[in-house]
Design a protein around this motif. Structure first.
Motif, PDB file in Angstrom:
ATOM      1  N   LYS A  54     -22.800  -5.539  10.654  1.00  0.00           N
ATOM      2  CA  LYS A  54     -22.018  -5.868   9.445  1.00  0.00           C
ATOM      3  C   LYS A  54     -22.250  -5.005   8.365  1.00  0.00           C
ATOM      4  O   LYS A  54     -21.246  -4.694   7.733  1.00  0.00           O
ATOM      5  CB  LYS A  54     -22.640  -7.457   9.117  1.00  0.00           C
ATOM      6  N   ASP A  58     -19.259  -2.940   6.621  1.00  0.00           N
ATOM      7  CA  ASP A  58     -19.023  -2.939   5.050  1.00  0.00           C
ATOM      8  C   ASP A  58     -18.978  -1.626   4.443  1.00  0.00           C
ATOM      9  O   ASP A  58     -18.020  -1.140   3.676  1.00  0.00           O
ATOM     10  CB  ASP A  58     -20.175  -3.870   4.449  1.00  0.00           C
ATOM     11  N   LEU A  61     -15.555   0.062   5.434  1.00  0.00           N
ATOM     12  CA  LEU A  61     -14.643  -0.339   4.640  1.00  0.00           C
ATOM     13  C   LEU A  61     -14.423  -0.169   3.255  1.00  0.00           C
ATOM     14  O   LEU A  61     -13.386   0.114   2.704  1.00  0.00           O
ATOM     15  CB  LEU A  61     -14.624  -2.055   4.956  1.00  0.00           C
ATOM     16  N   LYS A  62     -15.549  -0.181   2.783  1.00  0.00           N
ATOM     17  CA  LYS A  62     -15.699   0.233   1.380  1.00  0.00           C
ATOM     18  C   LYS A  62     -15.191   1.662   0.897  1.00  0.00           C
ATOM     19  O   LYS A  62     -14.456   1.902   0.141  1.00  0.00           O
ATOM     20  CB  LYS A  62     -17.062   0.133   0.813  1.00  0.00           C
ATOM     21  N   ASP A  65     -10.974   1.592   3.752  1.00  0.00           N
ATOM     22  CA  ASP A  65      -9.907   0.591   3.861  1.00  0.00           C
ATOM     23  C   ASP A  65      -9.058   0.690   2.546  1.00  0.00           C
ATOM     24  O   ASP A  65      -9.068   0.140   1.681  1.00  0.00           O
ATOM     25  CB  ASP A  65     -10.701  -0.812   3.889  1.00  0.00           C
ATOM     26  N   GLY A  68      -6.895  -2.615   1.851  1.00  0.00           N
ATOM     27  CA  GLY A  68      -7.842  -3.904   1.499  1.00  0.00           C
ATOM     28  C   GLY A  68      -7.558  -4.909   2.524  1.00  0.00           C
ATOM     29  O   GLY A  68      -7.788  -6.088   2.194  1.00  0.00           O
ATOM     30  N   ASP A  69      -7.269  -4.579   3.869  1.00  0.00           N
ATOM     31  CA  ASP A  69      -7.007  -5.832   4.997  1.00  0.00           C
ATOM     32  C   ASP A  69      -8.157  -5.881   5.821  1.00  0.00           C
ATOM     33  O   ASP A  69      -8.155  -6.441   6.881  1.00  0.00           O
ATOM     34  CB  ASP A  69      -5.788  -5.573   5.745  1.00  0.00           C
ATOM     35  N   ASP A  70      -9.418  -5.553   5.268  1.00  0.00           N
ATOM     36  CA  ASP A  70     -10.912  -5.485   6.053  1.00  0.00           C
ATOM     37  C   ASP A  70     -10.511  -4.981   7.400  1.00  0.00           C
ATOM     38  O   ASP A  70     -11.477  -5.228   8.377  1.00  0.00           O
ATOM     39  CB  ASP A  70     -11.120  -7.159   6.206  1.00  0.00           C
ATOM     40  N   SER A  71      -9.980  -3.958   7.612  1.00  0.00           N
ATOM     41  CA  SER A  71      -9.841  -3.003   8.755  1.00  0.00           C
ATOM     42  C   SER A  71      -9.402  -1.808   8.181  1.00  0.00           C
ATOM     43  O   SER A  71      -8.852  -1.407   7.057  1.00  0.00           O
ATOM     44  CB  SER A  71      -8.863  -3.640   9.892  1.00  0.00           C
ATOM     45  N   SER A 300     -12.903  -2.689  12.854  1.00  0.00           N
ATOM     46  CA  SER A 300     -12.866  -4.151  11.991  1.00  0.00           C
ATOM     47  C   SER A 300     -13.948  -4.920  12.586  1.00  0.00           C
ATOM     48  O   SER A 300     -14.876  -4.336  13.418  1.00  0.00           O
ATOM     49  CB  SER A 300     -11.454  -4.843  12.595  1.00  0.00           C
ATOM     50  N   ALA A 301     -14.066  -6.092  12.394  1.00  0.00           N
ATOM     51  CA  ALA A 301     -15.152  -7.226  12.499  1.00  0.00           C
ATOM     52  C   ALA A 301     -15.247  -7.219  14.087  1.00  0.00           C
ATOM     53  O   ALA A 301     -16.328  -7.560  14.599  1.00  0.00           O
ATOM     54  CB  ALA A 301     -14.988  -8.481  11.923  1.00  0.00           C
TER      55      ALA A 301
END
Length: 308
Positions: A54, A58, A61-62, A65, A68-71, A300-301
């Protein structure tokens, strides 16, 4: 149009569509093909593969990305790398030479060092305040010794007045160490057993007795007390730490710049002393594929906890 040329054009168009459709069906962004992935899988240069966490996601993504769609898609990552390459290409000739590559990295690294130095300065103030129990802006040896005794006790799990590998599984010390943010300067710290041993194992025998520990602490206090008044003020405390910090920064910077020259040589695939964007992306593809654990073309997650 010549019927043979027309047929060839149609075949090429259809073949291209098939490739794109196949990539789309697998969630792979155009530009990162099966061949790319296969090449990366057999390429063990740098960027050791690790499970996606996780915290790691993060950070990705920071940085990458864009929408801003978390991927992060390959297209987003590729665009980011393109911008970095173009910025590094200071003479805008479409390639990056060794000097440009090293200078760009050095500028970023120096900025990171500056931030890290500032963070260490704040930590030094907090440590001194924590040690100065009577708030008189002076450390008596008794205050310094009390802190040391607590540190030794945390590591001496079996209470035999010796800290060694047997104490490595000490839950209370291990838990305390996990809370500590590790600096990329890799200065030894008592928050880890390895750091504790580097600081206090004077005879390098793999263990630290309480007597050895006390002797090292007394020596450090004496050397830090520059004016020899039997106490350590903040200026003395900071000067001693900053001397070690500066040494660590110089060592880290030297090693980082040396590695930059090595990286350029590795990325310059045809050894012409110029790096094209395609050569630059040899590294980019390795990184992206190792993040994209499930191979769907998106970081992504869904990649957290997936085994290689």
């Amino acid at each position: 149009m010549n019927k043979f040329l027309f047929a060839a054009a149609v075949t090429a168009l259809v073949s291209g569509c098939v490739v794109v459709d196949e990539q789309a069906s697998q969630g792979i962004q155009p530009g990162l093909t099966k061949a790319d992935r296969a090449k990366v899988a057999n390429d063990d240069r740098g960027h050791r593969s690790r499970p996606m966490t996780k915290k790691g996601l993060d950070r990705v993504l920071k940085e990458y990305d864009a929408n801003g769609d978390d991927s992060v898609t390959w297209a987003e990552y590729n665009d980011w790398r393109r911008a970095r390459f173009d910025k590094t290409d200071t003479n805008s000739n479409g390639t990056v030479d060794e000097e440009e590559y090293v200078n760009e990295y050095e500028a970023r690294f120096n900025a990171s060092l500056k931030k890290e130095h500032a963070r260490h300065q704040e930590q030094t103030k907090r440590r001194f305040a924590a040690l100065d129990k009577d708030d008189n802006e002076m450390l008596a040896f008794a205050e310094y010794e009390k802190s040391g005794n607590g540190m030794f006790s945390r590591w001496d799990c079996d209470n035999n007045s010796v800290v060694n590998a047997v104490d490595k599984q000490c839950k209370k010390a291990h838990k305390a160490g996990k809370k500590h943010r590790r600096s990329f300067l890799r200065m030894p710290t008592s928050h880890s057993l390895r750091g504790f041993m580097r600081l206090y194992d004077a005879n390098d025998d793999g263990e630290v007795s309480k007597r050895e520990f006390d002797r090292e602490r007394r020596t450090t206090f004496h050397l830090t007390d520059a004016n020899k008044d039997g106490k350590v003020n903040f200026s003395e405390y900071a000067d001693e730490y900053n001397a070690r910090l500066d040494t660590a920064m110089q060592r880290t910077r030297r090693g980082a710049i040396r590695q930059t020259y090595i990286r350029f040589a590795v990325l310059d695939d045809n050894d012409d002393d110029m790096m094209t964007f395609d050569e630059f992306q040899l590294s980019g593809k390795r990184i992206f594929v190792r993040w994209d654990k499930n191979g769907d073309g998106v970081v992504s997650a869904a990649d957290i906890g997936v085994a290689d």
